[in-house]
Scaffold this motif. Structure first.
Motif, PDB file in Angstrom:
ATOM      1  N   LEU A 103      33.322  51.870 133.000  1.00 21.59           N
ATOM      2  CA  LEU A 103      32.142  51.628 132.165  1.00 21.59           C
ATOM      3  C   LEU A 103      32.338  50.317 131.422  1.00 21.59           C
ATOM      4  O   LEU A 103      33.390  50.070 130.847  1.00 21.59           O
ATOM      5  N   ASN A 104      31.322  49.478 131.465  1.00 27.03           N
ATOM      6  CA  ASN A 104      31.367  48.187 130.771  1.00 27.03           C
ATOM      7  C   ASN A 104      30.148  48.035 129.879  1.00 27.03           C
ATOM      8  O   ASN A 104      29.045  48.433 130.250  1.00 27.03           O
ATOM      9  N   TYR A 105      30.363  47.436 128.718  1.00 16.93           N
ATOM     10  CA  TYR A 105      29.302  47.040 127.802  1.00 16.93           C
ATOM     11  C   TYR A 105      28.928  45.633 128.240  1.00 16.93           C
ATOM     12  O   TYR A 105      29.787  44.758 128.304  1.00 16.93           O
ATOM     13  N   THR A 106      27.674  45.393 128.571  1.00 19.18           N
ATOM     14  CA  THR A 106      27.326  44.142 129.236  1.00 19.18           C
ATOM     15  C   THR A 106      26.213  43.377 128.524  1.00 19.18           C
ATOM     16  O   THR A 106      25.466  43.931 127.723  1.00 19.18           O
ATOM     17  N   THR A 107      26.122  42.108 128.901  1.00 20.30           N
ATOM     18  CA  THR A 107      24.982  41.297 128.510  1.00 20.30           C
ATOM     19  C   THR A 107      24.004  41.330 129.679  1.00 20.30           C
ATOM     20  O   THR A 107      24.319  41.842 130.749  1.00 20.30           O
ATOM     21  N   GLY A 108      22.831  40.803 129.496  1.00 20.63           N
ATOM     22  CA  GLY A 108      21.865  40.773 130.591  1.00 20.63           C
ATOM     23  C   GLY A 108      20.884  41.924 130.506  1.00 20.63           C
ATOM     24  O   GLY A 108      20.592  42.436 129.426  1.00 20.63           O
ATOM     25  N   ASN A 109      20.403  42.341 131.655  1.00 19.95           N
ATOM     26  CA  ASN A 109      19.363  43.372 131.710  1.00 19.95           C
ATOM     27  C   ASN A 109      19.812  44.725 131.177  1.00 19.95           C
ATOM     28  O   ASN A 109      19.028  45.445 130.564  1.00 19.95           O
ATOM     29  N   TYR A 110      21.042  45.101 131.453  1.00 18.10           N
ATOM     30  CA  TYR A 110      21.526  46.439 131.085  1.00 18.10           C
ATOM     31  C   TYR A 110      22.397  46.362 129.843  1.00 18.10           C
ATOM     32  O   TYR A 110      23.076  45.379 129.606  1.00 18.10           O
ATOM     33  N   SER A 111      22.394  47.429 129.086  1.00 20.55           N
ATOM     34  CA  SER A 111      23.310  47.524 127.954  1.00 20.55           C
ATOM     35  C   SER A 111      24.699  47.913 128.444  1.00 20.55           C
ATOM     36  O   SER A 111      25.706  47.489 127.893  1.00 20.55           O
TER      37      SER A 111
END
Length: 162
Positions: A103-111
């Protein structure tokens, strides 16, 4: 470099060589690794212990071909949160789902972006429909099924000045 315990850890070229070699073959004996790197097995042992205490090395894992064990579905899930402030709460709930392996906390379209491994499509459906849907804070998800994994590799570790 900052260790897991917050103490400063000074890594040299030998530390990086040990890490790189053991990422490729964690079963190599300290004596054989020492011969390969032109140091004693005792030196390797001391260095590995230092790396473990700093939290850089976190044990060894068995490399298993999951397809041969019947896990035929790898999918990636883009997770949209109602509010990004819900990340910690949602991550805690997602951790309870054993099929989610990363699981990753991301930038862009998805949280958030998750990797999920299942035995079959029915298990994937169960996780998506019955497990994810009941987690408060998830607005919606987008699922991508992997058709083929072309390659996977460890990162090549080197000293920052190289």
């Amino acid at each position: 470099m900052q260790g897991q315990t917050g103490t400063k850890v000074n890594l040299d070229k030998l530390d990086f060589q040990i890490i790189q070699e053991m990422m490729g073959n964690a079963e190599i004996s300290y004596a054989d690794l020492g011969k390969k790197l032109f140091v004693s097995g005792g030196t390797i042992h001391v260095r590995i212990k230092k790396l473990e205490e700093a939290g850089i090395v976190r044990g060894t894992k068995l490399n298993v071909d999951i397809k041969q064990l019947g896990y035929d579905v790898i999918a990636f899930i883009g997770i949209f949160l109602e509010k990004s402030s819900l990340y910690d709460t949602v991550a805690k709930e997602l951790k309870k789902i054993p099929e989610i392996v990363r699981l990753n906390y991301t930038t862009g379209n998805y949280s958030m972006f998750a990797e999920i491994i299942c035995k079959n499509i029915q298990q994937l459906r169960f996780v998506l429909h019955d497990e994810l849907q009941k987690i408060k804070g998830i607005e919606r998800t987008e699922t991508f099924i992997s058709l083929e994994e072309s390659f996977i590799r460890d990162v090549r570790v080197t000293k920052a000045s190289e």
